[in-house]
Design an enzyme around this catalytic site. Structure first.
Site, PDB file in Angstrom:
ATOM      1  N   LYS A   1       0.876  -1.450  -0.015  1.00  0.00           N
ATOM      2  CA  LYS A   1       0.041   0.032  -0.073  1.00  0.00           C
ATOM      3  C   LYS A   1       0.921   1.040  -0.071  1.00  0.00           C
ATOM      4  O   LYS A   1       0.857   2.157  -0.662  1.00  0.00           O
ATOM      5  CB  LYS A   1      -0.977  -0.063   1.297  1.00  0.00           C
ATOM      6  CG  LYS A   1      -1.441   1.344   1.550  1.00  0.00           C
ATOM      7  CD  LYS A   1      -2.472   1.334   2.734  1.00  0.00           C
ATOM      8  CE  LYS A   1      -1.755   1.503   4.135  1.00  0.00           C
ATOM      9  NZ  LYS A   1      -1.449   2.948   4.622  1.00  0.00           N
ATOM     10  N   ASN A   2       1.932   1.133   0.903  1.00  0.00           N
ATOM     11  CA  ASN A   2       2.745   2.451   1.050  1.00  0.00           C
ATOM     12  C   ASN A   2       3.562   2.759   0.075  1.00  0.00           C
ATOM     13  O   ASN A   2       4.466   3.796  -0.168  1.00  0.00           O
ATOM     14  CB  ASN A   2       3.430   2.493   2.503  1.00  0.00           C
ATOM     15  CG  ASN A   2       2.175   2.569   3.353  1.00  0.00           C
ATOM     16  OD1 ASN A   2       1.085   2.916   3.112  1.00  0.00           O
ATOM     17  ND2 ASN A   2       2.699   2.369   4.715  1.00  0.00           N
TER      18      ASN A   2
ATOM     19  N   ARG B   1      -4.891  10.664   4.596  1.00  0.00           N
ATOM     20  CA  ARG B   1      -3.861  11.470   4.524  1.00  0.00           C
ATOM     21  C   ARG B   1      -2.810  11.530   3.469  1.00  0.00           C
ATOM     22  O   ARG B   1      -2.196  12.413   3.209  1.00  0.00           O
ATOM     23  CB  ARG B   1      -3.029  11.322   5.900  1.00  0.00           C
ATOM     24  CG  ARG B   1      -3.923  11.522   7.147  1.00  0.00           C
ATOM     25  CD  ARG B   1      -2.984  11.527   8.378  1.00  0.00           C
ATOM     26  NE  ARG B   1      -1.878  12.563   8.253  1.00  0.00           N
ATOM     27  CZ  ARG B   1      -0.934  12.653   7.553  1.00  0.00           C
ATOM     28  NH1 ARG B   1      -0.517  11.634   6.731  1.00  0.00           N
ATOM     29  NH2 ARG B   1       0.029  13.875   7.563  1.00  0.00           N
TER      30      ARG B   1
ATOM     31  N   CYS C   1      -5.116  12.635  12.585  1.00  0.00           N
ATOM     32  CA  CYS C   1      -6.170  11.226  12.255  1.00  0.00           C
ATOM     33  C   CYS C   1      -5.840  10.466  13.711  1.00  0.00           C
ATOM     34  O   CYS C   1      -5.229  10.980  15.007  1.00  0.00           O
ATOM     35  CB  CYS C   1      -5.396  10.264  11.423  1.00  0.00           C
ATOM     36  SG  CYS C   1      -3.805   9.800  11.940  1.00  0.00           S
TER      37      CYS C   1
ATOM     38  N   ARG D   1      -0.120  14.626  12.702  1.00  0.00           N
ATOM     39  CA  ARG D   1       0.329  14.207  11.222  1.00  0.00           C
ATOM     40  C   ARG D   1       0.694  15.649  10.385  1.00  0.00           C
ATOM     41  O   ARG D   1      -0.164  15.849   9.504  1.00  0.00           O
ATOM     42  CB  ARG D   1      -0.634  13.467  10.419  1.00  0.00           C
ATOM     43  CG  ARG D   1      -1.156  12.366  11.200  1.00  0.00           C
ATOM     44  CD  ARG D   1      -0.092  11.136  11.636  1.00  0.00           C
ATOM     45  NE  ARG D   1       0.460  10.618  10.222  1.00  0.00           N
ATOM     46  CZ  ARG D   1      -0.236   9.647   9.651  1.00  0.00           C
ATOM     47  NH1 ARG D   1      -1.248   8.944  10.135  1.00  0.00           N
ATOM     48  NH2 ARG D   1       0.262   9.282   8.489  1.00  0.00           N
TER      49      ARG D   1
ATOM     50  N   ASP E   1       4.680   0.591  12.150  1.00  0.00           N
ATOM     51  CA  ASP E   1       3.625   0.120  11.572  1.00  0.00           C
ATOM     52  C   ASP E   1       3.366  -1.491  12.311  1.00  0.00           C
ATOM     53  O   ASP E   1       2.211  -2.149  11.818  1.00  0.00           O
ATOM     54  CB  ASP E   1       3.707   0.288  10.146  1.00  0.00           C
ATOM     55  CG  ASP E   1       3.238   1.536   9.755  1.00  0.00           C
ATOM     56  OD1 ASP E   1       3.435   1.756   8.290  1.00  0.00           O
ATOM     57  OD2 ASP E   1       2.986   2.559  10.499  1.00  0.00           O
TER      58      ASP E   1
ATOM     59  N   ARG F   1      -8.831  -0.775   4.801  1.00  0.00           N
ATOM     60  CA  ARG F   1      -7.662   0.351   4.204  1.00  0.00           C
ATOM     61  C   ARG F   1      -6.301  -0.100   3.811  1.00  0.00           C
ATOM     62  O   ARG F   1      -5.614   0.505   2.944  1.00  0.00           O
ATOM     63  CB  ARG F   1      -7.742   1.436   5.217  1.00  0.00           C
ATOM     64  CG  ARG F   1      -8.994   2.193   5.488  1.00  0.00           C
ATOM     65  CD  ARG F   1      -8.885   3.425   6.255  1.00  0.00           C
ATOM     66  NE  ARG F   1      -7.595   4.288   5.527  1.00  0.00           N
ATOM     67  CZ  ARG F   1      -7.198   5.605   5.938  1.00  0.00           C
ATOM     68  NH1 ARG F   1      -7.672   6.064   6.931  1.00  0.00           N
ATOM     69  NH2 ARG F   1      -6.446   6.155   5.199  1.00  0.00           N
TER      70      ARG F   1
END
Ligand code: EPZ
Length: 417
Positions: A22-23, A92, A116, A121, A304, A396
């Site tokens: 995802k990132n 974000r 968030c 952030r 994470d 997500r």
């Protein structure tokens, strides 16, 4: 809203394929703005955040076609430099279109992402870098408005090795006039993957993945076909799931070199991890030992993975001291884990976990992506039934997580709330 229902106690067995990162996919999709024409990005996970990025690119004027695992982005007619609050507030990472828009169109009007669940952030370092590159930056009505005829190369020192800040400024620098040096840059594998995609477009980048990145601006970039790296956090999450259920699973399509710190910590608990023809075999033990951990920028232990490791520590032998140094509020999973019988005491950015013999299933509520992963892991090992409401948080960042887990023998299903 969906909820995830788990009947704990099953030992996970079998093989699981890790999806694309995802990132890595999010900045690479944003970077297609820099190269007029159609780019095709492969190995893209099917996630809510990817769909949101697709909607955002569409809003800017791109034609986006998302099929399983593949995204076509035609940015020939990008004409609207505005990323609206309605979209940015849901993700974000929308801030990643800021610099590509300025570099491509000379302007951007992006809603400030806002905070968030895990923290404020801020994006001050992204904006500081743009100003150093000659952009005019104004903040009004909750939007950041940036204008720059053409950005110019500059030397930028980042007070914090911000991941999306490094990615944003690297993208800005690819079309700037002259050379940009980013010091104290983030070294995450996702930064390196973005750099590889940009180099394929024709960008001139040296040092991505290290603390100093040098970018020689060019006049234009061309569209690409590119496949993103596997998701190291999904891989780590499944490793912990295998460990806490005392199972034996094989993790396929991951890149072990992307999560040395995570593997080192899991091995320290006594869990066995071995390379097995192109994948990793993870074997749980009767009672994992408690270990201390402190989250750090890459290559340190990733923030994470903090919540997922904490779930394992709640049933480890001994006391574990877990320190979160990256985000100011990333212990949202603690209260829910305690409702399952975990013994955790939070003092500032440190959680003291005393292992207990077992957790008991409970009705829980998801608050953020990785906290949700932590609660699912705890539910897999708990005695009895766990229900996790607000499952969209997990969707997500994890592709079909309940399907992948049930294929490994977990008693898990999704119910419409
Ligand atoms: C990226 O977020 C990841 N998201 C996060 O993953 C990850 O947790 C984080 O990096 C840290 O590794 C994506 O890549 C899309 P940062 P990012 O900027 O870039 C402060 C997940 O679960 N900071 O590296 O937003 C900031 O407040 C998500 O997949 C500033 O002060 O994180 C934080 O304390 C969650 N000013 C620290 O730096 C700035 O201008 C690290 O943030 C930027 C950041």
């Amino acid at each position: 809203m969906d909820e995830i229902v788990i009947e704990g106690g099953a030992r996970l067995k079998g093989e699981v394929r890790i999806s694309g990162s995802k990132n890595a996919a999010l900045p690479i999709l944003a970077s297609t703005i820099l190269a007029p024409g159609t780019s095709t990005i492969y190995n893209v996970p099917d996630l809510i955040d990817i769909k949101t990025m697709g909607k955002l690119l569409n809003h800017l004027g791109a034609k986006v076609d998302i099929e399983t695992g593949r995204v076509n982005v035609d940015v020939t007619n990008i004409k609207n430099p505005e990323a609206p609050y309605e979209l940015v507030k849901t993700m974000r990472a929308s801030v990643l279109v800021l610099c590509p828009l300025v570099a491509r169109m000379g302007e951007a009007n992006v809603s400030l992402p806002g905070g968030c669940a895990i923290g404020a952030r801020p994006i001050n370092l992204h904006l500081m870098g743009l100003e150093k590159m000659g952009a005019r930056v104004e903040i009004e009505h909750g939007y950041v408005k940036v204008k720059a005829k053409r950005l110019r190369g500059s030397r930028i020192y980042l007070d914090i090795p911000t991941v999306t800040g490094t990615e944003n400024l690297m993208m800005a620098a690819t079309l700037a006039d002259g050379t940009t040096i980013i010091e104290n840059a983030a070294c995450e594998p996702e930064v390196s993957d973005l750099a590889e995609a940009l180099k394929k477009m024709g960008a001139r980048i040296e040092g991505a993945g290290e603390n100093i990145i040098t970018i020689e601006g060019v006049d234009s970039l061309k569209p690409i076909n590119y496949s993103v790296i596997p998701d190291r956090i999904e891989a780590g999450t499944f490793m912990v799931a295998g460990a806490i259920t005392k199972g034996s699973i094989k993790i396929k399509d991951c890149i072990p070199g992307h999560f040395d710190a995570v593997m080192a910590k899991i091995k320290e608990t006594g869990v066995e991890i071995t390379e097995e023809d192109g994948g990793l075999r993870v074997k749980g033990v009767k009672s994992p030992k408690a270990v201390d951990l402190k989250t750090m920028p890459y290559p340190g232990f990733p923030t994470d993975m903090q919540a997922q490791m904490m779930a394992l520590m709640t049933v480890a032998e001994g006391m574990s001291v877990i320190t979160e140094t990256i985000f100011e509020n990333r212990f949202m999973h603690v209260a829910e884990l305690k409702r399952m019988g975990a013994d955790i005491k939070v003092e500032g950015n440190t959680a003291i976990v005393h292992g207990v013999p077992y957790l008991s299933g409970a009705p829980l509520m998801a608050t953020d992506l990785r906290a949700s992963a932590s609660l699912i892991i705890a539910g897999l090992a708990a005695k009895g039934k766990t229900t996790l409401s607000r499952a969209y948080h997990i969707d997500r960042g994890y592709e079909k997580i309940e399907e992948k887990l049930s294929a490994l023998g977990a008693r898990i299903k999704r119910e419409r709330e």
